[in-house]
Design a protein around this motif. Structure first.
Motif, short mmCIF file in Angstrom:
data_model
loop_
_atom_site.label_atom_id
_atom_site.label_comp_id
_atom_site.label_asym_id
_atom_site.label_seq_id
_atom_site.Cartn_x
_atom_site.Cartn_y
_atom_site.Cartn_z
N TYR A 20 -0.45 -0.56 3.33
CA TYR A 20 -1.66 -0.99 3.53
C TYR A 20 -2.77 -0.77 2.42
O TYR A 20 -3.40 -1.87 2.12
CB TYR A 20 -2.49 -0.65 4.79
N GLY A 21 -2.67 0.33 2.00
CA GLY A 21 -3.56 0.59 0.69
C GLY A 21 -3.13 -0.15 -0.43
O GLY A 21 -4.18 -0.53 -1.24
N GLU A 22 -1.83 -0.34 -0.66
CA GLU A 22 -1.52 -1.23 -1.64
C GLU A 22 -1.85 -2.66 -1.58
O GLU A 22 -2.31 -3.36 -2.54
CB GLU A 22 0.27 -1.18 -1.95
N LEU A 23 -1.67 -3.24 -0.41
CA LEU A 23 -2.16 -4.57 -0.13
C LEU A 23 -3.44 -4.70 -0.03
O LEU A 23 -4.07 -5.61 -0.89
CB LEU A 23 -1.72 -4.93 1.28
N PHE A 24 -4.44 -3.65 0.39
CA PHE A 24 -5.93 -3.66 0.01
C PHE A 24 -6.34 -3.84 -1.46
O PHE A 24 -6.86 -4.56 -1.72
CB PHE A 24 -6.67 -2.52 0.69
N ARG A 25 -5.71 -2.87 -2.29
CA ARG A 25 -6.10 -2.69 -3.73
C ARG A 25 -5.67 -4.08 -4.19
O ARG A 25 -6.33 -4.56 -5.21
CB ARG A 25 -5.40 -1.90 -4.40
N GLY A 26 -4.60 -4.67 -3.92
CA GLY A 26 -3.94 -6.02 -4.52
C GLY A 26 -4.86 -7.12 -4.12
O GLY A 26 -5.14 -8.12 -4.99
N LEU A 27 -5.27 -7.14 -2.97
CA LEU A 27 -6.36 -8.13 -2.30
C LEU A 27 -7.67 -8.09 -3.22
O LEU A 27 -8.21 -8.92 -3.82
CB LEU A 27 -6.36 -8.04 -0.89
N LEU A 28 -8.12 -6.68 -3.40
CA LEU A 28 -9.30 -6.78 -4.02
C LEU A 28 -9.24 -7.08 -5.49
O LEU A 28 -10.29 -7.64 -5.81
CB LEU A 28 -9.45 -5.10 -3.91
N GLU A 29 -8.19 -6.96 -5.96
CA GLU A 29 -8.13 -7.38 -7.49
C GLU A 29 -8.21 -8.95 -7.75
O GLU A 29 -8.55 -9.28 -8.57
CB GLU A 29 -6.61 -7.11 -8.01
N ARG A 30 -7.87 -9.53 -6.20
CA ARG A 30 -7.73 -11.15 -6.31
C ARG A 30 -9.10 -11.40 -5.85
O ARG A 30 -9.27 -12.70 -5.54
CB ARG A 30 -6.76 -11.60 -5.53
N GLY A 31 -10.16 -10.50 -5.63
CA GLY A 31 -11.34 -11.05 -4.99
C GLY A 31 -11.41 -10.99 -3.56
O GLY A 31 -12.33 -11.75 -3.15
N ILE A 32 -10.47 -10.60 -3.04
CA ILE A 32 -10.41 -10.82 -1.41
C ILE A 32 -10.78 -9.19 -0.78
O ILE A 32 -10.02 -8.44 -1.04
CB ILE A 32 -9.15 -11.18 -0.82
N TYR A 33 -11.60 -9.35 0.12
CA TYR A 33 -12.44 -7.91 0.48
C TYR A 33 -11.84 -7.84 2.05
O TYR A 33 -12.36 -8.49 2.77
CB TYR A 33 -13.70 -7.84 0.28
N LEU A 34 -10.91 -7.12 2.07
CA LEU A 34 -10.21 -6.59 3.47
C LEU A 34 -10.99 -5.08 3.84
O LEU A 34 -11.51 -4.60 2.83
CB LEU A 34 -8.88 -6.37 3.57
#
Length: 110
Positions: free
Chosen positions: A64-78
């Motif tokens: 989940y942490g990897e997914l969160f960071r990857g989404l954050l890098e794409r401007g998607i805030y979970l």
């Protein structure tokens, strides 16, 4: 129209429900999604609901942490923790929902 008056309009809640259902359908292939109205939880794993409820220690928090960071890098805030809920809003249209689903597909689905 004031925000409080707008919240009296039943169509607001129908729109929120539709957007959350669209997000749920898009995320479901990549993990477990539990939804009540416009509130969702997303667990990027193959766990069944019973496991999620009874064995939180078995959740893949690193994934989940990897997914969160990857989404954050794409401007998607979970939410930064998979123990928190997602709350789609009226500001999240089809474009934002599709971008989120596509990013999760790239990061979690391969």
């Amino acid at each position: 129209m004031s925000v409080l008056r707008r919240l009296r309009d039943q169509s607001v809640y129908e729109q929120l429900e539709e957007r959350a259902a669209r997000l749920e359908a898009g995320l479901a292939p990549f993990g477990l999604v539990q939804r009540v109205g416009a509130m969702l939880t997303f667990f990027p794993s193959g766990s069944d609901p019973l496991t999620i409820v009874t064995k939180f220690e078995q959740l893949d928090t690193a994934r989940y942490g990897e997914l969160f960071r990857g989404l954050l890098e794409r401007g998607i805030y979970l939410a930064p923790s998979q123990y928190e809920c997602l709350f789609p809003s009226l500001a999240h249209g089809d474009e934002e929902i599709d971008a989120t689903i596509e990013a999760v597909h790239e990061l979690a689905g391969g």
